[in-house]
Design a protein around this motif. Structure first.
Motif, PDB file in Angstrom:
ATOM      1  N   VAL A   1       0.870  -1.169   0.000  1.00 31.85           N
ATOM      2  CA  VAL A   1       0.000   0.000   0.000  1.00 31.85           C
ATOM      3  C   VAL A   1       0.907   1.219   0.000  1.00 31.85           C
ATOM      4  N   VAL A   2       0.694   2.137  -0.939  1.00 32.97           N
ATOM      5  CA  VAL A   2       1.517   3.333  -1.030  1.00 32.97           C
ATOM      6  C   VAL A   2       0.748   4.510  -0.459  1.00 32.97           C
ATOM      7  N   GLU A   3       1.383   5.213   0.489  1.00 30.60           N
ATOM      8  CA  GLU A   3       0.781   6.387   1.104  1.00 30.60           C
ATOM      9  C   GLU A   3       1.778   7.531   1.048  1.00 30.60           C
ATOM     10  N   PRO A   4       1.294   8.775   0.910  1.00 33.85           N
ATOM     11  CA  PRO A   4       2.231   9.905   0.915  1.00 33.85           C
ATOM     12  C   PRO A   4       2.764  10.141   2.328  1.00 33.85           C
ATOM     13  N   THR A   5       4.068  10.254   2.445  1.00 36.50           N
ATOM     14  CA  THR A   5       4.695  10.581   3.725  1.00 36.50           C
ATOM     15  C   THR A   5       5.728  11.655   3.474  1.00 36.50           C
ATOM     16  N   TYR A   6       6.060  12.406   4.508  1.00 40.19           N
ATOM     17  CA  TYR A   6       7.049  13.468   4.348  1.00 40.19           C
ATOM     18  C   TYR A   6       8.379  12.862   3.967  1.00 40.19           C
ATOM     19  N   GLY A   7       9.016  13.442   2.974  1.00 41.91           N
ATOM     20  CA  GLY A   7      10.284  12.880   2.513  1.00 41.91           C
ATOM     21  C   GLY A   7      11.088  13.875   1.717  1.00 41.91           C
ATOM     22  N   ILE A   8      11.807  13.380   0.741  1.00 39.01           N
ATOM     23  CA  ILE A   8      12.769  14.192  -0.002  1.00 39.01           C
ATOM     24  C   ILE A   8      12.254  14.653  -1.361  1.00 39.01           C
ATOM     25  N   ASP A   9      11.009  14.391  -1.665  1.00 37.61           N
ATOM     26  CA  ASP A   9      10.444  14.799  -2.946  1.00 37.61           C
ATOM     27  C   ASP A   9      10.397  16.329  -3.018  1.00 37.61           C
TER      28      ASP A   9
ATOM     29  N   THR B   1       6.770  12.056  -0.361  1.00 41.64           N
ATOM     30  CA  THR B   1       7.163  10.975  -1.256  1.00 41.64           C
ATOM     31  C   THR B   1       6.268   9.783  -0.952  1.00 41.64           C
ATOM     32  N   GLY B   2       6.060   8.941  -1.947  1.00 43.90           N
ATOM     33  CA  GLY B   2       5.226   7.769  -1.721  1.00 43.90           C
ATOM     34  C   GLY B   2       5.983   6.705  -0.940  1.00 43.90           C
ATOM     35  N   THR B   3       5.451   6.297   0.175  1.00 40.61           N
ATOM     36  CA  THR B   3       6.060   5.241   0.978  1.00 40.61           C
ATOM     37  C   THR B   3       5.194   3.997   0.865  1.00 40.61           C
ATOM     38  N   ALA B   4       5.819   2.877   0.565  1.00 43.00           N
ATOM     39  CA  ALA B   4       5.090   1.617   0.465  1.00 43.00           C
ATOM     40  C   ALA B   4       5.077   0.955   1.843  1.00 43.00           C
ATOM     41  N   PHE B   5       3.932   0.451   2.213  1.00 37.48           N
ATOM     42  CA  PHE B   5       3.800  -0.272   3.471  1.00 37.48           C
ATOM     43  C   PHE B   5       3.402  -1.709   3.146  1.00 37.48           C
ATOM     44  N   VAL B   6       4.021  -2.650   3.832  1.00 31.64           N
ATOM     45  CA  VAL B   6       3.742  -4.066   3.607  1.00 31.64           C
ATOM     46  C   VAL B   6       3.442  -4.721   4.937  1.00 31.64           C
ATOM     47  N   ARG B   7       2.739  -5.848   4.864  1.00 30.19           N
ATOM     48  CA  ARG B   7       2.515  -6.657   6.071  1.00 30.19           C
ATOM     49  C   ARG B   7       3.452  -7.848   5.992  1.00 30.19           C
TER      50      ARG B   7
ATOM     51  N   GLY C   1       5.394  -7.720  -7.933  1.00 29.72           N
ATOM     52  CA  GLY C   1       5.357  -7.287  -6.543  1.00 29.72           C
ATOM     53  C   GLY C   1       6.501  -6.356  -6.191  1.00 29.72           C
ATOM     54  N   LEU C   2       6.740  -6.240  -4.906  1.00 35.59           N
ATOM     55  CA  LEU C   2       7.720  -5.325  -4.365  1.00 35.59           C
ATOM     56  C   LEU C   2       8.854  -6.096  -3.699  1.00 35.59           C
ATOM     57  N   LEU C   3      10.075  -5.785  -4.094  1.00 30.07           N
ATOM     58  CA  LEU C   3      11.246  -6.365  -3.439  1.00 30.07           C
ATOM     59  C   LEU C   3      11.709  -5.375  -2.383  1.00 30.07           C
ATOM     60  N   LEU C   4      11.625  -5.761  -1.115  1.00 32.85           N
ATOM     61  CA  LEU C   4      12.092  -4.934  -0.020  1.00 32.85           C
ATOM     62  C   LEU C   4      13.529  -5.334   0.276  1.00 32.85           C
ATOM     63  N   ILE C   5      14.427  -4.360   0.240  1.00 29.30           N
ATOM     64  CA  ILE C   5      15.839  -4.594   0.533  1.00 29.30           C
ATOM     65  C   ILE C   5      16.142  -3.888   1.843  1.00 29.30           C
TER      66      ILE C   5
ATOM     67  N   VAL D   1      16.735   1.421 -11.797  1.00 34.28           N
ATOM     68  CA  VAL D   1      15.296   1.548 -11.589  1.00 34.28           C
ATOM     69  C   VAL D   1      15.016   2.523 -10.457  1.00 34.28           C
ATOM     70  N   GLU D   2      13.798   3.056 -10.472  1.00 38.13           N
ATOM     71  CA  GLU D   2      13.375   3.982  -9.425  1.00 38.13           C
ATOM     72  C   GLU D   2      13.156   3.219  -8.122  1.00 38.13           C
ATOM     73  N   GLN D   3      13.647   3.799  -7.055  1.00 36.60           N
ATOM     74  CA  GLN D   3      13.470   3.191  -5.737  1.00 36.60           C
ATOM     75  C   GLN D   3      12.216   3.753  -5.083  1.00 36.60           C
ATOM     76  N   ARG D   4      11.670   2.970  -4.185  1.00 38.83           N
ATOM     77  CA  ARG D   4      10.532   3.415  -3.390  1.00 38.83           C
ATOM     78  C   ARG D   4      10.905   3.225  -1.931  1.00 38.83           C
ATOM     79  N   LYS D   5      10.570   4.227  -1.121  1.00 41.07           N
ATOM     80  CA  LYS D   5      10.794   4.092   0.310  1.00 41.07           C
ATOM     81  C   LYS D   5       9.765   3.112   0.857  1.00 41.07           C
ATOM     82  N   VAL D   6      10.235   2.131   1.649  1.00 44.62           N
ATOM     83  CA  VAL D   6       9.344   1.111   2.199  1.00 44.62           C
ATOM     84  C   VAL D   6       9.439   1.136   3.723  1.00 44.62           C
ATOM     85  N   GLU D   7       8.291   1.106   4.362  1.00 47.32           N
ATOM     86  CA  GLU D   7       8.223   1.045   5.826  1.00 47.32           C
ATOM     87  C   GLU D   7       9.047   2.144   6.486  1.00 47.32           C
ATOM     88  N   HIS D   8       8.917   3.362   6.003  1.00 44.19           N
ATOM     89  CA  HIS D   8       9.565   4.542   6.581  1.00 44.19           C
ATOM     90  C   HIS D   8      11.076   4.519   6.557  1.00 44.19           C
ATOM     91  N   GLY D   9      11.705   3.686   5.736  1.00 43.52           N
ATOM     92  CA  GLY D   9      13.149   3.805   5.733  1.00 43.52           C
ATOM     93  C   GLY D   9      13.953   2.773   4.989  1.00 43.52           C
TER      94      GLY D   9
END
Length: 181
Positions: A47-55, A60-66, A97-101, A118-126
């Motif tokens: 799930v991608v939600e806007p969170t404060y970041g460097i955009d 910036t869109g932050t992805a959240f996973v369970r 899907g999403l690869l979390l590193i 490739v473009e990176q996405r912030k996941v789980e706030h960091g």
């Protein structure tokens, strides 16, 4: 904890179930989770939600996973012990899907999938995350210290300029001596 392999703590207990003590350095203790064999996890849903970041606009869109959505059938062979500035490996993604590193989402990291950045996405706030299509992919995560190239160029230019000044001063002194014997 979304597949975190290592935790640093100032206490004798990491406070996280399943963590085992590895080594203590002064007041800092390193814990590891033996169930995490890799520094990456694959998630078919996020799930991608806007969170404060460097955009540019501050968000910036932050992805959240369970963690329970993690797909253990994804074959991931990213190794965190190859080099200090690079992690390489392969991922066999059973579906899109999403690869979390488990590397901090910071300036300086670049991710390449099949040789293409490739473009990176912030996941789980960091953490770093990248979208992957189903299939086998070569992954390379590389780090270059921000400002290193510019700083090196400025330092080399400064040294060359300093050397030029030394040579010019030497020529000036030599001419002055030859004019005034």
């Amino acid at each position: 904890l979304v597949g975190i392999k290592y935790v640093l703590s100032e206490s004798d207990d990491a406070g996280i179930p399943g963590m085992e003590k590895m080594k203590t350095f002064g007041r800092i203790t390193v814990y590891t989770d033996p169930s995490v064999r890799n520094i990456a996890s694959f998630y078919p849903r996020s799930v991608v939600e806007p969170t404060y970041g460097i955009d540019a606009n501050g968000f910036t869109g932050t992805a959240f996973v369970r963690y329970t959505d993690r797909n253990p059938s994804a074959e991931i062979t990213l190794k965190d012990q190859v080099r200090d500035d690079r992690v390489d490996g392969t991922v066999e993604a059973p579906e899109d899907g999403l690869l979390l590193i488990a590397i901090p989402f910071e300036h300086g990291w670049d991710v390449y999938v099949d040789g293409v950045e490739v473009e990176q996405r912030k996941v789980e706030h960091g953490f770093i995350g990248v979208e992957l299509a189903a299939g086998r992919h070569e992954i390379s995560v590389r780090y270059l210290c921000p400002g290193l190239v510019k700083g090196t160029a400025i330092s080399v230019f400064s040294l060359l300029l300093f050397g030029l000044f030394i040579i010019l001063e030497h020529i000036y002194v030599k001419r002055k001596r030859s004019m005034n014997p």
